[in-house]
Design an enzyme around this catalytic site. Structure first.
Site, PDB file in Angstrom:
ATOM      1  N   CYS A   1     -11.152 -28.478   8.664  1.00  0.00           N
ATOM      2  CA  CYS A   1      -9.958 -27.736   8.250  1.00  0.00           C
ATOM      3  C   CYS A   1      -8.773 -28.685   8.163  1.00  0.00           C
ATOM      4  O   CYS A   1      -8.588 -29.542   9.026  1.00  0.00           O
ATOM      5  CB  CYS A   1      -9.686 -26.622   9.251  1.00  0.00           C
TER       6      CYS A   1
ATOM      7  N   CYS B   1      -5.294 -27.673  13.065  1.00  0.00           N
ATOM      8  CA  CYS B   1      -6.471 -28.528  13.235  1.00  0.00           C
ATOM      9  C   CYS B   1      -6.121 -30.002  13.104  1.00  0.00           C
ATOM     10  O   CYS B   1      -6.773 -30.858  13.690  1.00  0.00           O
ATOM     11  CB  CYS B   1      -7.548 -28.148  12.226  1.00  0.00           C
TER      12      CYS B   1
ATOM     13  N   GLY C   1     -11.175   3.360   1.323  1.00  0.00           N
ATOM     14  CA  GLY C   1     -12.021   4.181   2.189  1.00  0.00           C
ATOM     15  C   GLY C   1     -13.309   3.520   2.620  1.00  0.00           C
ATOM     16  O   GLY C   1     -14.251   4.191   3.027  1.00  0.00           O
TER      17      GLY C   1
ATOM     18  N   ASP D   1      -3.126   8.233  -1.639  1.00  0.00           N
ATOM     19  CA  ASP D   1      -4.497   8.727  -1.613  1.00  0.00           C
ATOM     20  C   ASP D   1      -4.807   9.284  -0.232  1.00  0.00           C
ATOM     21  O   ASP D   1      -4.052   9.049   0.712  1.00  0.00           O
ATOM     22  CB  ASP D   1      -5.498   7.603  -1.940  1.00  0.00           C
TER      23      ASP D   1
ATOM     24  N   ASP E   1       0.860  -1.177   0.000  1.00  0.00           N
ATOM     25  CA  ASP E   1       0.000   0.000   0.000  1.00  0.00           C
ATOM     26  C   ASP E   1       0.902   1.234   0.000  1.00  0.00           C
ATOM     27  O   ASP E   1       2.113   1.129   0.151  1.00  0.00           O
ATOM     28  CB  ASP E   1      -0.990  -0.034   1.167  1.00  0.00           C
ATOM     29  N   SER E   2       0.310   2.399  -0.186  1.00  0.00           N
ATOM     30  CA  SER E   2       1.127   3.594  -0.409  1.00  0.00           C
ATOM     31  C   SER E   2       1.542   4.277   0.874  1.00  0.00           C
ATOM     32  O   SER E   2       2.366   5.177   0.866  1.00  0.00           O
ATOM     33  CB  SER E   2       0.323   4.593  -1.234  1.00  0.00           C
ATOM     34  N   GLY E   3       0.982   3.867   1.985  1.00  0.00           N
ATOM     35  CA  GLY E   3       1.282   4.538   3.244  1.00  0.00           C
ATOM     36  C   GLY E   3       0.273   5.608   3.603  1.00  0.00           C
ATOM     37  O   GLY E   3       0.253   6.096   4.725  1.00  0.00           O
ATOM     38  N   GLY E   4      -0.562   5.980   2.640  1.00  0.00           N
ATOM     39  CA  GLY E   4      -1.549   7.025   2.903  1.00  0.00           C
ATOM     40  C   GLY E   4      -2.418   6.707   4.108  1.00  0.00           C
ATOM     41  O   GLY E   4      -2.577   7.522   5.013  1.00  0.00           O
TER      42      GLY E   4
ATOM     43  N   GLN F   1     -11.849   6.635  -4.323  1.00  0.00           N
ATOM     44  CA  GLN F   1     -12.339   7.139  -3.033  1.00  0.00           C
ATOM     45  C   GLN F   1     -13.728   7.749  -3.238  1.00  0.00           C
ATOM     46  O   GLN F   1     -14.366   7.504  -4.252  1.00  0.00           O
ATOM     47  CB  GLN F   1     -11.340   8.150  -2.449  1.00  0.00           C
TER      48      GLN F   1
ATOM     49  N   HIS G   1      -4.129 -21.174  11.708  1.00  0.00           N
ATOM     50  CA  HIS G   1      -5.469 -21.656  11.392  1.00  0.00           C
ATOM     51  C   HIS G   1      -6.301 -20.571  10.703  1.00  0.00           C
ATOM     52  O   HIS G   1      -6.943 -20.824   9.679  1.00  0.00           O
ATOM     53  CB  HIS G   1      -6.217 -22.154  12.627  1.00  0.00           C
TER      54      HIS G   1
ATOM     55  N   ASP H   1      -7.297  -7.732   1.323  1.00  0.00           N
ATOM     56  CA  ASP H   1      -6.333  -7.868   2.411  1.00  0.00           C
ATOM     57  C   ASP H   1      -7.043  -7.446   3.687  1.00  0.00           C
ATOM     58  O   ASP H   1      -7.959  -6.623   3.640  1.00  0.00           O
ATOM     59  CB  ASP H   1      -5.118  -6.955   2.213  1.00  0.00           C
TER      60      ASP H   1
HETATM   61 ZN   LIG Z   1      -7.354 -25.170  10.898  1.00  0.00          ZN
END
Ligand SMILES: [Zn+2]
Length: 379
Positions: free
Chosen positions: A306, A311, A218, A143, A89-92, A191, A337, A268
């Site tokens: 899982c 697990c 945003g 941004d 990311d840009s840090g904004g 945005q 997990h 993310d």
């Molecule tokens: Zn798991």
């Protein structure tokens, strides 16, 4: 960078992105490695759970270890020993959320470090230069992430500034060399807070600038989920179908499923890692707070279905014990997990899109994921 949509189901898409450090499949979830590490995870574990791309953070890496060390190391891939794609990311967002005394002007944003109070200036050109030193495969434009709620006037003038900064970032990208011999690409950020017409305008102008990918920024900053979904629809109606769409910083498994249905390709979020370290485990049947007394003699896995290392080898009772006595292994097993679970979510979503049964699968998964929560609230 190359993006291919392989199949669609309604607005949901399944595809792949090819970068200089290999390909990742979409929809993709990127574990967050803020400081050049996904907290508690080795790079080998990340590969084992099927993470194909990770996110790191311009603001944090710029402050520590600094761009000179990154340059000497040959970039972040070599520094942290991760040979797969990295997005920065840009840090904004961090400037606006972490630092004190920030001041936004046409030139850029000046701020004091949250670490030592030192004064810094991020301009659109500077964040491209920093990301050149990091060597990330996908860079983000600078941004301004508006606070929620904000006035329409504020959202509008802030967005206009973000659009001008996007063009300056693009200009810098084309006029600055790669430092490590591999291609880097740049995504723009839509945005406009919760205002439909500003979002539309932002998406249109940025599409006209022809970026290789587009993020929706945003959101998940305090607005109701329905409003977030509405804004995603507004943006995705305009953003080109031939480019990847990335919903920044979102979210819960439910948010991911709803956004995928609306045509988002990349995500993310710190939730699986941060919540894991706070004893919250995501499972197919809902969220488990593992420190709850009811798990003290529960010798079943965190999630029966899982296939992660946690697990496969440990019980809820043992994980609860590790958290109660504050052992580091508890943080590791919980993080492993949760990230495995998020990878399962996007992997299953891709399969459901390929099978053209996405909506049914999503509905089933959402109703199932209420089970553990219900149990917790009624006991
Ligand atoms: Zn798991």
């Amino acid at each position: 960078m190359e993006f291919r949509v392989k199949c669609t189901d309604g607005n949901a898409r399944c595809g792949m992105v090819r970068t200089a450090h290999g390909t990742f499949q979409t929809p993709a979830f990127m574990p967050v490695g803020t400081q050049g590490t996904v907290k508690t995870m080795t790079q080998r574990s990340l590969e084992e759970i099927g993470a194909e791309i990770i996110l790191s953070n311009t603001y944090h890496l710029y402050l520590r270890p600094g761009i000179e060390i990154l340059r000497q190391a040959g970039g972040l891939h070599k520094f942290m020993n991760w040979s797969h794609p990295i997005l920065t990311d840009s840090g904004g967002y961090q400037v606006f959320s972490l630092s004190d005394l920030r001041k936004i002007e046409e030139e850029g944003v000046s701020f004091r470090s949250h670490l030592d109070g030192s004064l810094h200036l991020f301009t659109p050109e500077k964040v491209i230069d920093i990301q050149r030193h990091i060597g990330s495969d996908i860079m983000m434009v600078l941004d301004e992430c508006t606070p929620y709620p904000c006035t329409k006037d504020y959202a509008n003038s802030s967005n206009e500034l973000t659009l001008r900064w996007a063009q300056r970032c693009k200009d810098r990208l084309t006029s600055s060399p790669e430092l490590y011999g591999h291609a880097q690409t740049l995504f723009a950020i839509v945005q406009g807070s919760a205002f439909e017409d500003i979002r539309e305008h932002s998406a249109r102008v940025l599409t006209g600038m022809n970026f290789e990918g587009y993020a929706i920024g945003g959101l998940a900053v305090g607005e109701p989920a329905d409003q977030m979904y509405a804004m995603i629809e507004v943006c995705n109606n305009i953003l080109p179908a031939t480019k990847p769409r990335y919903l920044m910083g979102v979210g819960t498994p439910e948010n991911l499923l709803e956004a995928i249905e609306r045509g988002v390709d990349m995500f993310d979020c710190v939730m699986p890692t941060r919540n894991g370290r706070n004893a919250q485990l995501f499972t197919r049947s809902g969220v488990v707070n593992i420190t709850n007394e009811r798990y003290k003699d529960d010798f079943t896995p965190v999630d029966e279905e899982c296939d992660c290392y946690t697990c496969y080898n440990y019980t809820r009772a043992y994980l609860r014990h590790l958290f109660m006595v504050k052992e580091i292994l508890g943080l590791q097993l919980a993080t492993l997990h949760n990230l495995s679970y998020y990878q399962w979510v996007v992997r299953s979503a891709r399969q459901a899109i390929r099978d053209r049964r996405y909506k049914d699968w999503k509905t089933g998964q959402l109703s199932r994921s209420k089970q553990e929560n219900t149990l917790l609230s009624t006991n």
